[in-house]
Each structure stands twice: as structure tokens, then as C-alpha cells.
Design a protein around this motif. Structure first.
Motif, PDB file in Angstrom:
ATOM      1  N   GLU A  35       0.840  -1.198   0.000  1.00 49.58           N
ATOM      2  CA  GLU A  35       0.000   0.000   0.000  1.00 49.58           C
ATOM      3  C   GLU A  35       0.874   1.247   0.000  1.00 49.58           C
ATOM      4  OE1 GLU A  35      -3.227   0.067  -0.253  1.00 49.58           O
ATOM      5  OE2 GLU A  35      -3.357  -2.107  -0.333  1.00 49.58           O
ATOM      6  N   SER A  36       0.404   2.302  -0.687  1.00 51.10           N
ATOM      7  CA  SER A  36       1.192   3.521  -0.771  1.00 51.10           C
ATOM      8  C   SER A  36       1.064   4.361   0.491  1.00 51.10           C
ATOM      9  CB  SER A  36       0.755   4.335  -1.994  1.00 51.10           C
ATOM     10  OG  SER A  36      -0.619   4.660  -1.891  1.00 51.10           O
ATOM     11  N   ALA A  37      -0.126   4.327   1.135  1.00 49.44           N
ATOM     12  CA  ALA A  37      -0.329   5.111   2.345  1.00 49.44           C
ATOM     13  C   ALA A  37       0.161   4.315   3.547  1.00 49.44           C
ATOM     14  CB  ALA A  37      -1.815   5.458   2.500  1.00 49.44           C
ATOM     15  N   SER A  38       1.075   4.883   4.304  1.00 51.04           N
ATOM     16  CA  SER A  38       1.624   4.162   5.444  1.00 51.04           C
ATOM     17  C   SER A  38       2.276   5.133   6.411  1.00 51.04           C
ATOM     18  CB  SER A  38       2.660   3.138   4.965  1.00 51.04           C
ATOM     19  OG  SER A  38       3.351   2.578   6.058  1.00 51.04           O
ATOM     20  N   ASP A  39       2.199   4.773   7.671  1.00 54.18           N
ATOM     21  CA  ASP A  39       2.888   5.577   8.683  1.00 54.18           C
ATOM     22  C   ASP A  39       4.399   5.458   8.550  1.00 54.18           C
ATOM     23  OD1 ASP A  39       0.476   6.352   9.731  1.00 54.18           O
ATOM     24  OD2 ASP A  39       0.425   4.768  11.254  1.00 54.18           O
ATOM     25  N   LEU A  40       4.846   4.505   7.721  1.00 52.25           N
ATOM     26  CA  LEU A  40       6.282   4.281   7.572  1.00 52.25           C
ATOM     27  C   LEU A  40       6.917   5.212   6.544  1.00 52.25           C
ATOM     28  CD1 LEU A  40       6.332   0.361   7.594  1.00 52.25           C
ATOM     29  CD2 LEU A  40       6.948   1.898   9.467  1.00 52.25           C
ATOM     30  N   VAL A  41       6.120   6.012   5.858  1.00 52.38           N
ATOM     31  CA  VAL A  41       6.665   6.886   4.814  1.00 52.38           C
ATOM     32  C   VAL A  41       7.725   7.824   5.395  1.00 52.38           C
ATOM     33  CG1 VAL A  41       6.155   8.725   3.168  1.00 52.38           C
ATOM     34  CG2 VAL A  41       4.579   6.799   3.416  1.00 52.38           C
ATOM     35  N   ASP A  42       8.859   7.875   4.718  1.00 52.00           N
ATOM     36  CA  ASP A  42       9.921   8.813   5.067  1.00 52.00           C
ATOM     37  C   ASP A  42       9.855   9.964   4.059  1.00 52.00           C
ATOM     38  OD1 ASP A  42      12.353  10.224   5.222  1.00 52.00           O
ATOM     39  OD2 ASP A  42      13.411   8.463   5.979  1.00 52.00           O
ATOM     40  N   PRO A  43       9.390  11.145   4.484  1.00 50.92           N
ATOM     41  CA  PRO A  43       9.230  12.262   3.539  1.00 50.92           C
ATOM     42  C   PRO A  43      10.511  12.628   2.806  1.00 50.92           C
ATOM     43  CG  PRO A  43       8.124  12.731   5.621  1.00 50.92           C
ATOM     44  CD  PRO A  43       8.936  11.491   5.843  1.00 50.92           C
ATOM     45  N   ALA A  44      11.638  12.488   3.472  1.00 46.05           N
ATOM     46  CA  ALA A  44      12.907  12.837   2.832  1.00 46.05           C
ATOM     47  C   ALA A  44      13.218  11.876   1.686  1.00 46.05           C
ATOM     48  CB  ALA A  44      14.033  12.814   3.866  1.00 46.05           C
ATOM     49  N   LEU A  45      12.921  10.597   1.891  1.00 45.62           N
ATOM     50  CA  LEU A  45      13.144   9.620   0.827  1.00 45.62           C
ATOM     51  C   LEU A  45      12.133   9.808  -0.298  1.00 45.62           C
ATOM     52  CD1 LEU A  45      13.890   6.350   2.859  1.00 45.62           C
ATOM     53  CD2 LEU A  45      15.523   7.932   1.819  1.00 45.62           C
ATOM     54  N   GLN A  46      10.891  10.038   0.074  1.00 43.56           N
ATOM     55  CA  GLN A  46       9.849  10.236  -0.937  1.00 43.56           C
ATOM     56  C   GLN A  46      10.158  11.444  -1.816  1.00 43.56           C
ATOM     57  OE1 GLN A  46       5.829  11.352   0.391  1.00 43.56           O
ATOM     58  NE2 GLN A  46       5.030   9.692  -0.899  1.00 43.56           N
ATOM     59  N   ALA A  47      10.735  12.473  -1.211  1.00 39.98           N
ATOM     60  CA  ALA A  47      11.061  13.690  -1.959  1.00 39.98           C
ATOM     61  C   ALA A  47      12.138  13.459  -3.012  1.00 39.98           C
ATOM     62  CB  ALA A  47      11.506  14.789  -0.995  1.00 39.98           C
ATOM     63  N   LEU A  48      12.917  12.384  -2.858  1.00 39.68           N
ATOM     64  CA  LEU A  48      13.960  12.067  -3.834  1.00 39.68           C
ATOM     65  C   LEU A  48      13.402  11.433  -5.097  1.00 39.68           C
ATOM     66  CD1 LEU A  48      16.704  10.568  -1.463  1.00 39.68           C
ATOM     67  CD2 LEU A  48      16.861  12.719  -2.737  1.00 39.68           C
ATOM     68  N   LEU A  49      12.204  10.881  -5.028  1.00 40.15           N
ATOM     69  CA  LEU A  49      11.646  10.166  -6.167  1.00 40.15           C
ATOM     70  C   LEU A  49      11.391  11.112  -7.334  1.00 40.15           C
ATOM     71  CD1 LEU A  49       9.084   7.834  -4.359  1.00 40.15           C
ATOM     72  CD2 LEU A  49      11.327   7.200  -5.288  1.00 40.15           C
ATOM     73  N   PRO A  50      11.668  10.663  -8.542  1.00 41.13           N
ATOM     74  CA  PRO A  50      11.398  11.492  -9.727  1.00 41.13           C
ATOM     75  C   PRO A  50       9.917  11.855  -9.824  1.00 41.13           C
ATOM     76  CG  PRO A  50      12.827   9.650 -10.292  1.00 41.13           C
ATOM     77  CD  PRO A  50      12.360   9.410  -8.890  1.00 41.13           C
ATOM     78  N   GLU A  51       9.640  12.970 -10.445  1.00 40.54           N
ATOM     79  CA  GLU A  51       8.275  13.480 -10.538  1.00 40.54           C
ATOM     80  C   GLU A  51       7.340  12.492 -11.232  1.00 40.54           C
ATOM     81  OE1 GLU A  51       5.911  17.353 -12.424  1.00 40.54           O
ATOM     82  OE2 GLU A  51       8.100  17.383 -12.194  1.00 40.54           O
ATOM     83  N   ASP A  52       7.831  11.794 -12.259  1.00 40.17           N
ATOM     84  CA  ASP A  52       6.957  10.871 -12.980  1.00 40.17           C
ATOM     85  C   ASP A  52       6.556   9.683 -12.113  1.00 40.17           C
ATOM     86  OD1 ASP A  52       9.655   9.968 -13.132  1.00 40.17           O
ATOM     87  OD2 ASP A  52       9.092   8.590 -14.733  1.00 40.17           O
ATOM     88  N   ILE A  53       7.439   9.257 -11.210  1.00 40.57           N
ATOM     89  CA  ILE A  53       7.110   8.168 -10.297  1.00 40.57           C
ATOM     90  C   ILE A  53       6.082   8.630  -9.270  1.00 40.57           C
ATOM     91  CG2 ILE A  53       8.029   6.744  -8.401  1.00 40.57           C
ATOM     92  CD1 ILE A  53      10.533   6.311 -10.060  1.00 40.57           C
ATOM     93  N   ILE A  54       6.258   9.832  -8.754  1.00 40.85           N
ATOM     94  CA  ILE A  54       5.279  10.385  -7.813  1.00 40.85           C
ATOM     95  C   ILE A  54       3.909  10.496  -8.487  1.00 40.85           C
ATOM     96  CG2 ILE A  54       4.614  12.430  -6.509  1.00 40.85           C
ATOM     97  CD1 ILE A  54       6.814  10.923  -5.145  1.00 40.85           C
ATOM     98  N   GLY A 266      18.044   4.390   0.631  1.00 43.53           N
ATOM     99  CA  GLY A 266      17.518   4.809   1.924  1.00 43.53           C
ATOM    100  C   GLY A 266      16.418   3.901   2.425  1.00 43.53           C
ATOM    101  N   ALA A 267      15.523   3.454   1.515  1.00 40.15           N
ATOM    102  CA  ALA A 267      14.455   2.536   1.915  1.00 40.15           C
ATOM    103  C   ALA A 267      15.030   1.195   2.351  1.00 40.15           C
ATOM    104  CB  ALA A 267      13.480   2.341   0.758  1.00 40.15           C
ATOM    105  N   MET A 272      16.668  -2.458   6.910  1.00 42.91           N
ATOM    106  CA  MET A 272      17.787  -3.103   7.604  1.00 42.91           C
ATOM    107  C   MET A 272      17.813  -2.668   9.066  1.00 42.91           C
ATOM    108  SD  MET A 272      20.934  -2.925   4.864  1.00 42.91           S
ATOM    109  CE  MET A 272      21.101  -4.144   3.551  1.00 42.91           C
ATOM    110  N   GLU A 273      17.572  -1.386   9.278  1.00 44.08           N
ATOM    111  CA  GLU A 273      17.649  -0.833  10.629  1.00 44.08           C
ATOM    112  C   GLU A 273      16.552  -1.384  11.538  1.00 44.08           C
ATOM    113  OE1 GLU A 273      17.612   3.550  12.869  1.00 44.08           O
ATOM    114  OE2 GLU A 273      17.722   3.403  10.685  1.00 44.08           O
ATOM    115  N   ASP A 274      15.342  -1.555  11.011  1.00 40.75           N
ATOM    116  CA  ASP A 274      14.236  -1.989  11.883  1.00 40.75           C
ATOM    117  C   ASP A 274      14.062  -3.505  11.945  1.00 40.75           C
ATOM    118  OD1 ASP A 274      12.837  -2.816   9.615  1.00 40.75           O
ATOM    119  OD2 ASP A 274      11.396  -1.174   9.670  1.00 40.75           O
TER     120      ASP A 274
END
Length: 315
Positions: A35-54, A266-267, A272-274
Motif C-alpha cells: 500500500e502507498s499510504a503508510s505511517d512508515l513513509v519517510d518524507p525525505a526519501l519520498q522527496a527524492l523520487l522522480p516526478e513521474d514516479i510520484i 535509503g528505503a 535493515m535498521e528496523d
């Protein structure tokens, strides 16, 4: 192309062959993307995604689902395997879906270069030659292993000296022949008896010998051996060895896709961290392939050592 292609257990050959047969159908999407909606979303990582993917809300990843346990089609016709499991764990961190689509292996890198796919993943070995046209977000090792019957009377462990004096089987013309030669050199330099080796013309012949007890062990890809152990309810056991070379495998992205590479790295670092990364590999019995940390183009930035005789290493 260093991919997991060989099996060494007759019991699982039918299973693998069936998966290869159905896995050749191109264009089959994986089922149940995260699912795309999740409390796990990292805004900094999401901001790196290319515009077409977003905009489209997904990362499209090409794969050749013919090589279990990396990628294969399950009974429902969906792309499955430990690669897909890792991607679906990473997706919530990015806030988009990650969908795998099937294609023949030789179309994966060109598919990324042309923009057909955002990325590709199929236990693809990271090497300097490939880095000239794509970049790798490395997520695990690829290595080989020692496969034996789980109830074998031979007390074989990760210590390579425990194989001295035993009987090995290798398939003629494979790199496994050279691997056993290195084990034999290790025995000789440690004053231990040599390994008796029998060459077999086919994998099926080698499998028959292993199951009947004519040989004590064989060398195979670690992932393939783990799959065989899983599919045969533990009939076989796969062991890592310090004398078997490792390589990196990675998610392939374009040379100009630095931001996407950073987001995926980053994802991967996040799972790995959790502990999610460890859980996925454990589920597939691939703990020995775990990387200590995610990285980009590790084949050149952090090259792995070539194994040399090391006595009783691995204890």
C-alpha cells in the motif's frame, strides 16, 4: 551473467523446471503490491523520487521470474521470491507502490536504459562492466554453498577441513570444479587427506549420486540450495563456506537516476535498521546472503576479497 541457474537436488528439479516454464511469460505483474499510504513513509526519501514516479504512484521494476528463490511465478501466477518480498517491505518507506513486471533477462538492462522500467531486479550481479551503463543499489550477496543430505553421516560444517577425505560431486564444465580444487588445496596445505572428486555430465546425475550416498556433498549456488532445502522439507542442508567467493547483487537503475538510487538505498537501509530485512532473508533461509549495510556500486567502491586457503577458517 552470474545468476542462480543451477540446482543440485533431484527432488526439487521438477519444481524448478515447472517454475521456469511458467516464468517465461513476459509482462506479468507481481501481485499485491504494498500500500502507498503508510505511517512508515519517510518524507525525505519520498522527496527524492522522480516526478513521474510520484505522479503515477509506483516504481515499475523489470524482472525475469524464472529463477527461484530470487524471482519466480507462484501458484497464483504472481511474481514471488525474496526480491519481491524486499521490494514490498521497502515500498511503504517511499510512499509509492513497487510493481514487478516480467521480461526475458536480456531485456532487463536495456529496459532500464530505455526508460521502459524505472529499475530492474533479478539477482543481477554488480560488476564494473555493467556499471558503465547502469548503477546498482546493492541489497545482498550472491555466493555458493555446500549442499549435503541433512541426515548425512559425514560431519560437514562451515570449516572447510571437515570436507577433507570425503567424496565430492561436481558437474563437468562448471565453476564448481575449480571451487573443489581450492578446497583440496586447503586440505593439502593443512596436511589433511585429499577430497575424492567425481565429475558428472549433468546436474541430474550429480543429484542422484548425492541422494543415494555415492557422494558426500556438492557445490551449488547458496540461494538455490536454500530453495531446495525449503521445497523438500529439510531433506537437504546448505552451508556457507569462507572458501566460496561472494559477489554483490543489486537493484539496477539508470546512470542518470541518482535520486532514485538514493531513495531506494535509503528505503533498504530503513528495513535493515528496523529488522525487516533480516526477517525477509530468514523467511527464505538466506541469512548467509545478508549485507551489513546498503550501498551503491559496491563492486567497485568496496570490492570483495577472493578466497584463498585458510585452514580451519569458518569454525
Amino acid at each position: 551473467m552470474n545468476r542462480f541457474r543451477r540446482t543440485t537436488a533431484m527432488v526439487s528439479l521438477t519444481v524448478v523446471a515447472a517454475l521456469v516454464a511458467v516464468g517465461c511469460a513476459a509482462g506479468t505483474p507481481s501481485g499485491d503490491p504494498s500500500e502507498s499510504a503508510s505511517d512508515l513513509v519517510d518524507p525525505a526519501l519520498q522527496a527524492l523520487l522522480p516526478e513521474d514516479i510520484i505522479k503515477k504512484g509506483e516504481i515499475l521494476v523489470g524482472t525475469d521470474p524464472s529463477y527461484p528463490p530470487c524471482d519466480f511465478l507462484n501458484d497464483e501466477g504472481e511474481i514471488d521470491g525474496y526480491n519481491n518480498a524486499l521490494l514490498q517491505a521497502m515500498a511503504p518507506r517511499l510512499g509509492v507502490k513497487i510493481r514487478m513486471e516480467a521480461i526475458a533477462f536480456d531485456g532487463l538492462l536495456p529496459g532500464v536504459e530505455s526508460g521502459r522500467f524505472d529499475a530492474a531486479m533479478e539477482c543481477i550481479t554488480d560488476n564494473a562492466e555493467r556499471q558503465e551503463i547502469v548503477q546498482f543499489v546493492d541489497y545482498s550477496y550472491s555466493t555458493k554453498g555446500i549442499i549435503k543430505l541433512a541426515d548425512s553421516a559425514a560431519e560437514i560444517t562451515e570449516n572447510p577441513l571437515t570436507m577433507c577425505g570425503l567424496h565430492a560431486g561436481v558437474q563437468t564444465g562448471t565453476e564448481f570444479v575449480t571451487d573443489v580444487e581450492l578446497f583440496n588445496q586447503n586440505c593439502e596445505e593443512s596436511g589433511e587427506p585429499a577430497i575424492e572428486t567425481t565429475n558428472f555430465p549433468t546436474t541430474a546425475d550429480q543429484n542422484t549420486a548425492l541422494q543415494s550416498g555415492q557422494i558426500d556433498f556438492a557445490v551449488t549456488s547458496f540461494a538455490t540450495g536454500a530453495w531446495q532445502a525449503k521445497e523438500t522439507d529439510g531433506l537437504f542442508e546448505i552451508l556457507a563456506s569462507p572458501l566460496l567467493a561472494k559477489t554483490y547483487v543489486g537493484i539496477v537503475v539508470g546512470l542518470e537516476s541518482d535520486d532514485l538510487a538514493a531513495a531506494l538505498e535509503g528505503a533498504l537501509a530503513s528495513i535493515m535498521e528496523d529488522g525487516t530485512y533480516e526477517e525477509v532473508l530468514k523467511e527464505w533461509k538466506l541469512e548467509a546472503l545478508a549485507l551489513p549495510a546498503a550501498g551503491i556500486n559496491l563492486a567497485t567502491s568496496d570490492p570483495l576479497e577472493v578466497p584463498v586457503p585458510c585452514g580451519a577458517c569458518g569454525e
